[in-house]
Design a protein around this motif. Structure first.
Motif, PDB file in Angstrom:
ATOM      1  N   SER A 162     -21.638  -2.457  16.877  1.00  0.00           N
ATOM      2  CA  SER A 162     -22.929  -2.393  17.545  1.00  0.00           C
ATOM      3  C   SER A 162     -23.457  -0.969  17.454  1.00  0.00           C
ATOM      4  CB  SER A 162     -22.784  -2.806  19.013  1.00  0.00           C
ATOM      5  OG  SER A 162     -23.989  -2.596  19.709  1.00  0.00           O
ATOM      6  N   VAL A 163     -24.696  -0.821  17.011  1.00  0.00           N
ATOM      7  CA  VAL A 163     -25.266   0.504  16.769  1.00  0.00           C
ATOM      8  C   VAL A 163     -26.482   0.723  17.653  1.00  0.00           C
ATOM      9  CG1 VAL A 163     -26.570   1.849  15.064  1.00  0.00           C
ATOM     10  CG2 VAL A 163     -24.415   0.777  14.418  1.00  0.00           C
ATOM     11  N   GLY A 164     -26.585   1.897  18.220  1.00  0.00           N
ATOM     12  CA  GLY A 164     -27.767   2.309  18.972  1.00  0.00           C
ATOM     13  C   GLY A 164     -28.210   3.683  18.505  1.00  0.00           C
ATOM     14  N   ILE A 165     -29.454   3.792  18.048  1.00  0.00           N
ATOM     15  CA  ILE A 165     -30.014   5.054  17.558  1.00  0.00           C
ATOM     16  C   ILE A 165     -31.349   5.289  18.267  1.00  0.00           C
ATOM     17  CG2 ILE A 165     -30.789   6.361  15.538  1.00  0.00           C
ATOM     18  CD1 ILE A 165     -27.893   5.552  15.356  1.00  0.00           C
ATOM     19  N   PRO A 166     -31.572   6.488  18.802  1.00  0.00           N
ATOM     20  CA  PRO A 166     -32.861   6.723  19.465  1.00  0.00           C
ATOM     21  C   PRO A 166     -33.994   6.897  18.459  1.00  0.00           C
ATOM     22  CG  PRO A 166     -31.556   8.723  19.476  1.00  0.00           C
ATOM     23  CD  PRO A 166     -30.675   7.653  18.911  1.00  0.00           C
ATOM     24  N   LYS A 167     -35.159   6.382  18.812  1.00  0.00           N
ATOM     25  CA  LYS A 167     -36.357   6.741  18.069  1.00  0.00           C
ATOM     26  C   LYS A 167     -36.647   8.212  18.362  1.00  0.00           C
ATOM     27  CE  LYS A 167     -39.882   3.902  18.314  1.00  0.00           C
ATOM     28  NZ  LYS A 167     -40.903   2.949  18.815  1.00  0.00           N
ATOM     29  N   PHE A 168     -37.034   8.954  17.342  1.00  0.00           N
ATOM     30  CA  PHE A 168     -37.329  10.360  17.612  1.00  0.00           C
ATOM     31  C   PHE A 168     -38.237  10.935  16.541  1.00  0.00           C
ATOM     32  CE2 PHE A 168     -33.483  10.478  15.002  1.00  0.00           C
ATOM     33  CZ  PHE A 168     -33.697  11.533  14.128  1.00  0.00           C
ATOM     34  N   GLY A 169     -38.819  12.056  16.876  1.00  0.00           N
ATOM     35  CA  GLY A 169     -39.642  12.809  15.943  1.00  0.00           C
ATOM     36  C   GLY A 169     -39.465  14.288  16.192  1.00  0.00           C
ATOM     37  N   ILE A 170     -39.515  15.080  15.121  1.00  0.00           N
ATOM     38  CA  ILE A 170     -39.351  16.532  15.236  1.00  0.00           C
ATOM     39  C   ILE A 170     -40.369  17.206  14.323  1.00  0.00           C
ATOM     40  CG2 ILE A 170     -37.815  18.515  14.916  1.00  0.00           C
ATOM     41  CD1 ILE A 170     -35.436  16.643  15.276  1.00  0.00           C
ATOM     42  N   ASP A 171     -41.057  18.207  14.852  1.00  0.00           N
ATOM     43  CA  ASP A 171     -41.866  19.137  14.057  1.00  0.00           C
ATOM     44  C   ASP A 171     -41.225  20.507  14.217  1.00  0.00           C
ATOM     45  OD1 ASP A 171     -44.394  17.873  12.919  1.00  0.00           O
ATOM     46  OD2 ASP A 171     -44.463  17.158  14.991  1.00  0.00           O
ATOM     47  N   ALA A 172     -40.931  21.177  13.111  1.00  0.00           N
ATOM     48  CA  ALA A 172     -40.240  22.456  13.210  1.00  0.00           C
ATOM     49  C   ALA A 172     -40.801  23.445  12.200  1.00  0.00           C
ATOM     50  CB  ALA A 172     -38.741  22.269  12.971  1.00  0.00           C
ATOM     51  N   GLY A 173     -40.799  24.713  12.584  1.00  0.00           N
ATOM     52  CA  GLY A 173     -41.236  25.769  11.680  1.00  0.00           C
ATOM     53  C   GLY A 173     -40.252  26.924  11.713  1.00  0.00           C
ATOM     54  N   LEU A 174     -40.047  27.555  10.562  1.00  0.00           N
ATOM     55  CA  LEU A 174     -39.102  28.666  10.466  1.00  0.00           C
ATOM     56  C   LEU A 174     -39.699  29.795   9.640  1.00  0.00           C
ATOM     57  CD1 LEU A 174     -35.867  26.685   9.483  1.00  0.00           C
ATOM     58  CD2 LEU A 174     -36.273  27.772  11.708  1.00  0.00           C
ATOM     59  N   LYS A 175     -39.515  31.001  10.111  1.00  0.00           N
ATOM     60  CA  LYS A 175     -39.724  32.173   9.268  1.00  0.00           C
ATOM     61  C   LYS A 175     -38.339  32.664   8.891  1.00  0.00           C
ATOM     62  CE  LYS A 175     -42.081  36.623   8.908  1.00  0.00           C
ATOM     63  NZ  LYS A 175     -43.054  37.550   9.523  1.00  0.00           N
ATOM     64  N   LEU A 176     -38.020  32.638   7.608  1.00  0.00           N
ATOM     65  CA  LEU A 176     -36.642  32.782   7.159  1.00  0.00           C
ATOM     66  C   LEU A 176     -36.250  34.204   6.775  1.00  0.00           C
ATOM     67  CD1 LEU A 176     -36.476  29.534   5.020  1.00  0.00           C
ATOM     68  CD2 LEU A 176     -35.268  29.958   7.164  1.00  0.00           C
ATOM     69  N   ASN A 177     -37.143  35.158   6.926  1.00  0.00           N
ATOM     70  CA  ASN A 177     -36.841  36.519   6.475  1.00  0.00           C
ATOM     71  C   ASN A 177     -35.534  37.059   7.038  1.00  0.00           C
ATOM     72  OD1 ASN A 177     -39.513  36.011   5.760  1.00  0.00           O
ATOM     73  ND2 ASN A 177     -40.150  38.134   6.024  1.00  0.00           N
ATOM     74  N   SER A 178     -35.426  37.104   8.371  1.00  0.00           N
ATOM     75  CA  SER A 178     -34.241  37.710   8.990  1.00  0.00           C
ATOM     76  C   SER A 178     -32.991  36.887   8.721  1.00  0.00           C
ATOM     77  CB  SER A 178     -34.459  37.875  10.497  1.00  0.00           C
ATOM     78  OG  SER A 178     -34.691  36.615  11.112  1.00  0.00           O
ATOM     79  N   ILE A 179     -33.141  35.579   8.657  1.00  0.00           N
ATOM     80  CA  ILE A 179     -31.988  34.714   8.386  1.00  0.00           C
ATOM     81  C   ILE A 179     -31.454  34.955   6.986  1.00  0.00           C
ATOM     82  CG2 ILE A 179     -31.284  32.303   8.044  1.00  0.00           C
ATOM     83  CD1 ILE A 179     -33.164  31.553  10.326  1.00  0.00           C
ATOM     84  N   LEU A 180     -32.332  35.004   5.995  1.00  0.00           N
ATOM     85  CA  LEU A 180     -31.887  35.224   4.614  1.00  0.00           C
ATOM     86  C   LEU A 180     -31.286  36.613   4.451  1.00  0.00           C
ATOM     87  CD1 LEU A 180     -34.821  33.523   2.683  1.00  0.00           C
ATOM     88  CD2 LEU A 180     -32.500  32.640   3.010  1.00  0.00           C
ATOM     89  N   LYS A 181     -31.847  37.601   5.130  1.00  0.00           N
ATOM     90  CA  LYS A 181     -31.270  38.947   5.078  1.00  0.00           C
ATOM     91  C   LYS A 181     -29.862  38.943   5.643  1.00  0.00           C
ATOM     92  CE  LYS A 181     -35.645  41.506   5.461  1.00  0.00           C
ATOM     93  NZ  LYS A 181     -36.459  42.400   6.335  1.00  0.00           N
ATOM     94  N   SER A 182     -29.660  38.239   6.771  1.00  0.00           N
ATOM     95  CA  SER A 182     -28.336  38.197   7.395  1.00  0.00           C
ATOM     96  C   SER A 182     -27.325  37.457   6.531  1.00  0.00           C
ATOM     97  CB  SER A 182     -28.416  37.551   8.784  1.00  0.00           C
ATOM     98  OG  SER A 182     -28.653  36.147   8.680  1.00  0.00           O
ATOM     99  N   MET A 183     -27.804  36.593   5.629  1.00  0.00           N
ATOM    100  CA  MET A 183     -26.920  35.883   4.716  1.00  0.00           C
ATOM    101  C   MET A 183     -26.563  36.721   3.487  1.00  0.00           C
ATOM    102  SD  MET A 183     -28.669  32.094   4.919  1.00  0.00           S
ATOM    103  CE  MET A 183     -27.495  31.286   3.827  1.00  0.00           C
ATOM    104  N   GLY A 184     -27.212  37.871   3.331  1.00  0.00           N
ATOM    105  CA  GLY A 184     -26.900  38.756   2.212  1.00  0.00           C
ATOM    106  C   GLY A 184     -28.011  38.897   1.199  1.00  0.00           C
ATOM    107  N   MET A 185     -29.160  38.292   1.445  1.00  0.00           N
ATOM    108  CA  MET A 185     -30.281  38.342   0.502  1.00  0.00           C
ATOM    109  C   MET A 185     -31.282  39.374   1.006  1.00  0.00           C
ATOM    110  SD  MET A 185     -32.349  35.044  -1.052  1.00  0.00           S
ATOM    111  CE  MET A 185     -30.926  33.977  -0.844  1.00  0.00           C
TER     112      MET A 185
END
Length: 398
Positions: free
Chosen positions: A287-310
């Motif tokens: 028996s499976v139960g999955i919630p209905k859902f929606g997500i809107d997301a935005g990212l500025k990746l500069n600092s993340i990519l720098k922290s990864m070594g780029m």
């Protein structure tokens, strides 16, 4: 509702990929997958308790086009972070083969991936760079006057809106592109119906238990049928496969055993761990139960990519593969993504913009009533198209 999912026999997911894909395409999927989970860990570090959703494939594609013009230490850093070093000079041709497979029109779902270059008028861009991005990424080039940043931003946003079926309508603002010389863009749109849809009459309100918040009511979709399913002891989570029509693309939900187990699950995630776990999926009735859902997301990746070594691509002008003498650095890497999951299926879209300027005792029940991780993966190439987590239920999906 009684419905048997069409399963691909007892063939393991990994075997299916090896049979139908070239070794280089698989190596690229592995590189992109490793990058996806490294990026995911960085993203969640700055999003405690929040929903997360993005397209690692979109980000990898946009950065790969940028990598095609990088040279010297900048190219070396990008190669290491993106995992392209084993593919060496074949990375762009392999991307082309992957994109060709993903964009196949002979499917029962919609999956559209598009790339584009927006070039400052009269900017001396190398013909070899234009030929490479056109040949392997099907990326045409449009001349834009970034001095008129309002018009330039509208041109880019209109292209993204068209390619994402109006799910992402503004990814850049005029201030973002003022003074730009080259903008590299990727957009991905996905819409598919479940192989066996959930009956809306079976959807009912159920409590969802966020990690650090009071329980909340969600619309929980339900059905009992045969599903590909396993419990992974290493990850301490249940794993469920929900195939879309055609069985080429599936959603996989990783549900921690304990209601507060998402953080522990996330700490163990790597591409190899996921592949190993998915290979254990077997048909079980539950028996499976999955919630209905929606997500809107935005990212500025500069600092993340720098922290990864780029770092160097933001700090140096080492992109002589794009224009003679270099003269470019990356000012911003921007990403937006959207997903909606309901009884009929899934709709998802994402876009990535690279702006360059001068300088979770197993019960036979799967009830996703607490935070979980989910991904949408192409079975043929092994590519992770979308990746996210649901931690809060009260998100609009209309």
């Amino acid at each position: 509702m009684r419905c048997h999912w069409l399963l691909l026999g007892a063939v393991l997911l990994l075997s299916a990929i090896d049979v139908t894909s070239s070794y280089k395409v698989w190596k690229l999927a592995r590189a992109n997958g490793n990058f996806a989970f490294c990026l995911y860990r960085k993203v969640i570090n700055g999003a405690a308790g929040e929903n997360v959703f993005f397209s690692p494939f979109s980000i990898s594609t946009a950065l790969s086009m940028t990598y095609a013009g990088a040279r010297g230490k900048t190219a070396y850093e990008m190669c290491l972070v993106l995992g392209f070093c084993q593919l060496k000079s074949t990375v762009h041709a392999t991307f082309g083969a992957t994109l060709g497979s993903l964009n196949s029109p002979k499917t029962q779902y919609i999956l559209e991936i598009a790339n584009r270059l927006f070039v400052q008028e009269n900017f001396p861009i190398r013909k070899s760079f234009l030929q490479l991005t056109a040949s392997h990424y099907s990326a045409g080039a449009d001349d834009v006057d970034f001095a008129d940043s309002v018009v330039a931003a509208k041109v880019i946003n209109d292209w993204v809106a068209e390619k994402t079926h109006d799910k992402i309508t503004e990814i850049v603002k005029p201030i973002d592109v003022l003074g730009a010389l080259l903008v590299l863009a990727n957009a991905i749109y996905f819409k598919a119906e479940w192989l066996c849809p959930f009956n809306p009459d079976d959807t009912r309100q159920t409590l969802f238990y966020p990690t650090n918040s009071p329980p909340a009511l969600v619309h929980m979709m339900r059905q009992t049928a045969k599903f590909n399913y396993t419990y992974d002891r290493r990850l301490r989570c249940q794993i469920l496969e929900l195939p879309y029509k055609g069985c080429k693309v599936s959603m996989y939900i990783l549900l921690p055993r304990s209601k507060d187990g998402l953080a522990s699950l996330e700490s163990k995630l790597t591409f190899n761990v996921i592949v190993s776990a998915l290979a254990k999926l077997r048909a079980k009735r539950l028996s499976v139960g999955i919630p209905k859902f929606g997500i809107d997301a935005g990212l500025k990746l500069n600092s993340i990519l720098k922290s990864m070594g780029m770092k160097r691509m933001f700090e140096t002008l080492d992109f002589s593969g794009i224009t003679p003498g270099g003269g470019l650095s990356v000012s911003d890497v921007l990403h937006k993504a959207f997903v909606k999951v309901d009884e009929e299926g899934t709709e998802a879209a994402a876009a990535t913009i690279v702006i360059t300027k001068s300088l979770s005792v197993v019960k036979r029940q799967f009830l996703a009533d607490h935070p979980f991780l989910f991904l949408i993966r192409d079975r043929t190439t092994g590519s992770i198209l979308f990746l996210g987590r649901l931690t809060k239920p009260l998100v609009s999906y209309e």
